[in-house]
Design a protein around this motif. Sequence first.
Motif, PDB file in Angstrom:
ATOM      1  N   SER A  69       0.844  -1.198   0.000  1.00 40.13           N
ATOM      2  CA  SER A  69       0.000   0.000   0.000  1.00 40.13           C
ATOM      3  C   SER A  69       0.875   1.242   0.000  1.00 40.13           C
ATOM      4  CB  SER A  69      -0.941  -0.003   1.209  1.00 40.13           C
ATOM      5  OG  SER A  69      -0.209   0.013   2.408  1.00 40.13           O
ATOM      6  N   ALA A  70       0.482   2.223  -0.789  1.00 33.80           N
ATOM      7  CA  ALA A  70       1.277   3.447  -0.901  1.00 33.80           C
ATOM      8  C   ALA A  70       0.364   4.656  -0.988  1.00 33.80           C
ATOM      9  CB  ALA A  70       2.167   3.381  -2.131  1.00 33.80           C
ATOM     10  N   MET A  71       0.867   5.776  -0.480  1.00 32.07           N
ATOM     11  CA  MET A  71       0.153   7.048  -0.553  1.00 32.07           C
ATOM     12  C   MET A  71       1.014   8.007  -1.375  1.00 32.07           C
ATOM     13  SD  MET A  71      -2.655   8.616   0.902  1.00 32.07           S
ATOM     14  CE  MET A  71      -2.879   8.007   2.568  1.00 32.07           C
ATOM     15  N   VAL A  72       0.471   8.495  -2.476  1.00 28.67           N
ATOM     16  CA  VAL A  72       1.235   9.417  -3.319  1.00 28.67           C
ATOM     17  C   VAL A  72       0.744  10.844  -3.094  1.00 28.67           C
ATOM     18  CG1 VAL A  72       1.690   7.671  -5.058  1.00 28.67           C
ATOM     19  CG2 VAL A  72      -0.329   9.098  -5.291  1.00 28.67           C
ATOM     20  N   THR A  73       1.653  11.796  -3.250  1.00 29.23           N
ATOM     21  CA  THR A  73       1.336  13.224  -3.070  1.00 29.23           C
ATOM     22  C   THR A  73       1.978  14.023  -4.201  1.00 29.23           C
ATOM     23  OG1 THR A  73       3.299  13.570  -1.696  1.00 29.23           O
ATOM     24  CG2 THR A  73       1.248  13.015  -0.549  1.00 29.23           C
ATOM     25  N   LEU A 105      -2.704  17.441  -8.976  1.00 28.48           N
ATOM     26  CA  LEU A 105      -2.679  17.013  -7.578  1.00 28.48           C
ATOM     27  C   LEU A 105      -2.980  15.531  -7.386  1.00 28.48           C
ATOM     28  CD1 LEU A 105      -4.561  20.011  -5.915  1.00 28.48           C
ATOM     29  CD2 LEU A 105      -2.133  19.793  -6.485  1.00 28.48           C
ATOM     30  N   LYS A 106      -3.741  14.940  -8.306  1.00 27.97           N
ATOM     31  CA  LYS A 106      -4.189  13.566  -8.085  1.00 27.97           C
ATOM     32  C   LYS A 106      -3.753  12.612  -9.196  1.00 27.97           C
ATOM     33  CE  LYS A 106      -8.096  12.858  -5.937  1.00 27.97           C
ATOM     34  NZ  LYS A 106      -7.856  11.924  -4.823  1.00 27.97           N
ATOM     35  N   ILE A 107      -4.069  12.945 -10.445  1.00 27.20           N
ATOM     36  CA  ILE A 107      -3.808  12.022 -11.547  1.00 27.20           C
ATOM     37  C   ILE A 107      -2.317  11.867 -11.847  1.00 27.20           C
ATOM     38  CG2 ILE A 107      -4.104  11.734 -14.036  1.00 27.20           C
ATOM     39  CD1 ILE A 107      -6.940  12.684 -13.743  1.00 27.20           C
ATOM     40  N   ASN A 108      -1.609  12.980 -11.957  1.00 26.92           N
ATOM     41  CA  ASN A 108      -0.189  12.888 -12.301  1.00 26.92           C
ATOM     42  C   ASN A 108       0.636  12.124 -11.261  1.00 26.92           C
ATOM     43  OD1 ASN A 108      -0.749  14.234 -14.629  1.00 26.92           O
ATOM     44  ND2 ASN A 108       0.096  16.207 -13.989  1.00 26.92           N
ATOM     45  N   PRO A 210     -11.214  11.118 -10.189  1.00 26.38           N
ATOM     46  CA  PRO A 210     -10.505  10.288 -11.156  1.00 26.38           C
ATOM     47  C   PRO A 210      -9.162   9.837 -10.607  1.00 26.38           C
ATOM     48  CG  PRO A 210     -11.357  12.274 -12.190  1.00 26.38           C
ATOM     49  CD  PRO A 210     -11.544  12.438 -10.710  1.00 26.38           C
ATOM     50  N   PHE A 211      -8.607   8.782 -11.228  1.00 27.24           N
ATOM     51  CA  PHE A 211      -7.355   8.225 -10.739  1.00 27.24           C
ATOM     52  C   PHE A 211      -6.470   7.879 -11.931  1.00 27.24           C
ATOM     53  CE2 PHE A 211      -4.725   4.516  -9.849  1.00 27.24           C
ATOM     54  CZ  PHE A 211      -4.053   4.905  -8.711  1.00 27.24           C
ATOM     55  N   ALA A 212      -5.218   8.283 -11.855  1.00 26.77           N
ATOM     56  CA  ALA A 212      -4.183   7.842 -12.781  1.00 26.77           C
ATOM     57  C   ALA A 212      -4.531   8.048 -14.248  1.00 26.77           C
ATOM     58  CB  ALA A 212      -3.846   6.376 -12.535  1.00 26.77           C
ATOM     59  N   GLY A 213      -4.859   9.275 -14.597  1.00 27.69           N
ATOM     60  CA  GLY A 213      -4.981   9.612 -16.007  1.00 27.69           C
ATOM     61  C   GLY A 213      -6.201   9.109 -16.718  1.00 27.69           C
ATOM     62  N   ILE A 214      -7.282   8.837 -16.004  1.00 28.48           N
ATOM     63  CA  ILE A 214      -8.516   8.438 -16.674  1.00 28.48           C
ATOM     64  C   ILE A 214      -9.293   9.706 -17.001  1.00 28.48           C
ATOM     65  CG2 ILE A 214     -10.616   7.086 -16.469  1.00 28.48           C
ATOM     66  CD1 ILE A 214      -8.007   5.494 -16.589  1.00 28.48           C
ATOM     67  N   HIS A 215      -9.481   9.973 -18.279  1.00 26.69           N
ATOM     68  CA  HIS A 215     -10.117  11.214 -18.723  1.00 26.69           C
ATOM     69  C   HIS A 215     -11.504  10.957 -19.278  1.00 26.69           C
ATOM     70  CE1 HIS A 215      -5.855  12.111 -18.587  1.00 26.69           C
ATOM     71  NE2 HIS A 215      -6.129  13.405 -18.655  1.00 26.69           N
ATOM     72  N   ALA A 216     -12.230  12.013 -19.498  1.00 25.86           N
ATOM     73  CA  ALA A 216     -13.573  11.902 -20.073  1.00 25.86           C
ATOM     74  C   ALA A 216     -13.641  12.764 -21.318  1.00 25.86           C
ATOM     75  CB  ALA A 216     -14.624  12.350 -19.062  1.00 25.86           C
ATOM     76  N   GLY A 217     -13.731  12.108 -22.463  1.00 24.18           N
ATOM     77  CA  GLY A 217     -13.847  12.853 -23.714  1.00 24.18           C
ATOM     78  C   GLY A 217     -12.676  13.772 -23.963  1.00 24.18           C
ATOM     79  N   GLY A 218     -11.480  13.356 -23.549  1.00 28.13           N
ATOM     80  CA  GLY A 218     -10.283  14.147 -23.792  1.00 28.13           C
ATOM     81  C   GLY A 218     -10.060  15.239 -22.775  1.00 28.13           C
ATOM     82  N   GLN A 219     -10.956  15.400 -21.830  1.00 29.67           N
ATOM     83  CA  GLN A 219     -10.812  16.459 -20.828  1.00 29.67           C
ATOM     84  C   GLN A 219     -10.976  15.865 -19.439  1.00 29.67           C
ATOM     85  OE1 GLN A 219     -13.591  19.653 -21.196  1.00 29.67           O
ATOM     86  NE2 GLN A 219     -12.658  20.869 -19.592  1.00 29.67           N
ATOM     87  N   THR A 220     -10.029  16.171 -18.580  1.00 20.37           N
ATOM     88  CA  THR A 220     -10.096  15.636 -17.233  1.00 20.37           C
ATOM     89  C   THR A 220     -11.259  16.250 -16.480  1.00 20.37           C
ATOM     90  OG1 THR A 220      -7.707  15.434 -17.227  1.00 20.37           O
ATOM     91  CG2 THR A 220      -8.807  15.324 -15.100  1.00 20.37           C
TER      92      THR A 220
END
Length: 326
Positions: A69-73, A105-108, A210-220
């Motif tokens: 388990s890991a926590m990223v910031t 803050l979250k996806i990258n 969202p998590f880890a680069g999951i986008h919607a219609g090309g826009q986060t």
Amino acid sequence: GYSGGKDSTTVVELVYKMLLGLDPDDRHKNVYIVSSDTLIENPLIKIYLSKMNDLLGQAADRDGLPIKSAMVTPPPNNSFWANVIGRGFPTPRMNGTFGWCTDRLKINPSGEYIQRVINEEGKEVVVLLGVRKAESIARKRRIEGRELANRLLNRHETIQDAYVYNPIVELTTDDVWDVLLRCDGGRTPWGSDNSELVSLYADADSGECPFAGIHAGGQTQSCGNSRFGCWVCTVVKEDKSLNGLPETLRLIFAHQQYLTAGVSKEQIDKVYIKVMESIDTVITAMERKIDSIYQVATMDTIAKANALQKIMGQDGYVKGEGPLKH
């Protein structure tokens, strides 16, 4: 991806139980449970998420499971305050503009962690997400737009050598709460009680960030409608995670407590009799009160009628005695 919400908790719980069911010799692939701390999280959520991550790590060691388990910031030079105060970025708007915070803050940070795992392991990875079609019509359309016919895995949109699998995509909200509250008496394999999760929910049908680069219609998408948003968020009108529970969840939780307590039929019958007696007492008291109000109202009406009759009798409109003339 583990946000601490109901959907991601369901995924983690199912994966953990799956690993427990495997023969130890078959547990040869590492499972990474990654949570994201934006550094501006709701304090209640941050405390809860940190606690769950600690419990997961301890339980995995105890059970001999290959879970990490890991926590990223976000890095200090890309934090919310560094961007708003340091770079002068505008805060996100209700109309969807300036939604830079979710990416930075979250996806990258999550995506960078996954890329490091790929480089270290030298293998392709599968990212498990707790998204569901039943969350909303828009979510259903986005999921179906990315689905490939007859394939469980889809290529990740931004991370090479990564695939995406949505194990609970067809589950309804009721299904999710059934897994969390009915299985094993609401206890997780890592030792926590899902009633604690229930207490964080004000409405059971909102999504998660969202998590880890999951986008919607090309826009986060921004996290404005998510269950666990940041405390400085300029998109949300109300922090729903701090509200009271909806009645449905209260009933589910009360029923679970009743099942856990193992209340006997004899005790239920005794309580039922007392409740019915109390109801009878209340009904009797209400009937008496209504009768007294009616009597007072009737007396008041008669008094006014008599006074009016006397006044009009003096002016010759009606006789001073006897009933009023119509």
